[in-house]
Design a protein around this motif. Structure first.
Motif, short mmCIF file in Angstrom:
data_model
loop_
_atom_site.label_atom_id
_atom_site.label_comp_id
_atom_site.label_asym_id
_atom_site.label_seq_id
_atom_site.Cartn_x
_atom_site.Cartn_y
_atom_site.Cartn_z
N GLY A 62 29.84 20.03 65.22
CA GLY A 62 28.47 19.54 65.23
C GLY A 62 28.09 18.93 66.56
N ILE A 63 27.11 18.05 66.53
CA ILE A 63 26.57 17.42 67.74
C ILE A 63 27.36 16.15 68.05
N LEU A 64 27.95 16.10 69.23
CA LEU A 64 28.62 14.88 69.68
C LEU A 64 27.59 13.89 70.20
N THR A 65 26.69 14.39 71.03
CA THR A 65 25.65 13.51 71.57
C THR A 65 24.47 14.34 72.04
N LYS A 66 23.32 13.70 72.06
CA LYS A 66 22.10 14.25 72.63
C LYS A 66 21.17 13.08 72.88
N PRO A 67 20.14 13.26 73.70
CA PRO A 67 19.23 12.15 73.96
C PRO A 67 18.66 11.56 72.66
N GLY A 68 18.67 10.23 72.61
CA GLY A 68 18.19 9.55 71.42
C GLY A 68 19.29 9.04 70.52
N MET A 69 20.50 9.60 70.64
CA MET A 69 21.62 9.09 69.86
C MET A 69 22.17 7.82 70.51
N GLU A 70 22.69 6.92 69.68
CA GLU A 70 23.18 5.64 70.20
C GLU A 70 24.27 5.79 71.24
N ASN A 71 25.10 6.84 71.10
CA ASN A 71 26.25 7.00 71.99
C ASN A 71 25.91 7.70 73.30
N HIS A 72 24.64 8.06 73.50
CA HIS A 72 24.30 8.90 74.64
C HIS A 72 24.39 8.17 75.98
N GLU A 73 23.94 6.94 76.00
CA GLU A 73 23.91 6.17 77.24
C GLU A 73 25.18 5.35 77.41
N GLY A 74 25.35 4.81 78.60
CA GLY A 74 26.45 3.90 78.86
C GLY A 74 27.70 4.58 79.37
N ASN A 75 28.76 3.80 79.45
CA ASN A 75 30.03 4.26 79.98
C ASN A 75 30.97 4.62 78.84
#
Length: 205
Positions: free
Chosen positions: A179-192
């Protein structure tokens, strides 16, 4: 450059240097084209070269400089080759869906160019075979490179890596976890995300 209509023309296209370590010929091999006897030749070589250059310079070269040799599993497909792959069920999306992806020499429906290559990061393969976890590599690329999309597969931890003029920044997988690991708008998308890839080499300058 015109579409090659002779062996010499195709040789000339293959000699085009896209970046320090990659030539156009590196991206023209196709099992589908080979098996069905279909030439895998760009209809618009100049656009294919332009998109492929960005893919190589911005994504493949930094990966190879950091991790060592990468292997190309699948890259450019002509519209004819891709259509046959789609028609015969060889895991090829429709031509329209692959414009500015595997079909480098056609812009997408919005007029943007892009290019995709399915690659293996050889340095990571042994780790993947031990852990069956593709996510550390995905997060390293997410944090370091201007990709548009990544799509991971179970075999060899191979993945489609895409450059695009309007990057989507989406990571998905057919390997577990699917499935989707990340995409814009998901909590995990930004940061380190460096906790995921401890022990990885630093990005080569």
């Amino acid at each position: 450059m015109r579409k090659p209509g002779s062996v010499k023309g195709l040789e000339d296209l293959g000699r085009v240097r896209l970046s320090k370590n990659f030539f156009m010929r590196d991206f023209l091999y196709s099992e589908i084209a080979n098996f069905y006897g279909i030439p895998n030749i760009p209809e618009n070589p100049d656009l294919a070269i332009a998109a492929g250059t960005r893919l190589c310079e911005e994504l493949l070269e930094p990966l190879q400089a950091t991790f060592g040799r990468i292997s190309i599993r699948s890259a450019y497909r002509s519209p004819t080759v891709n259509q046959v792959g789609n028609d015969k069920g060889h895991n090829c999306a429709s031509n329209e869906a692959n414009y500015a992806k595997h079909i480098w020499d056609h812009r997408d429906a919005d007029g943007y160019m892009g290019a995709t290559a399915c690659i293996v990061v050889n340095w990571y393969l042994d780790r993947y075979e031990e852990t069956e976890d593709w996510q550390p590599l995905a997060w390293w690329i997410h944090d370091h490179l201007p990709y548009s999309a990544m799509e991971f597969f179970p075999n060899l931890c191979a993945f489609n890596l895409s450059w695009h003029e309007q990057p989507k920044k989406v990571i998905s997988s057919y390997a577990d976890p699917k499935g989707i690991l990340t995409k814009p708008g998901m909590e995990n998308h930004e940061g380190n995300h460096s906790k995921w890839y401890e022990g990885f080499p630093p990005m080569a300058s």
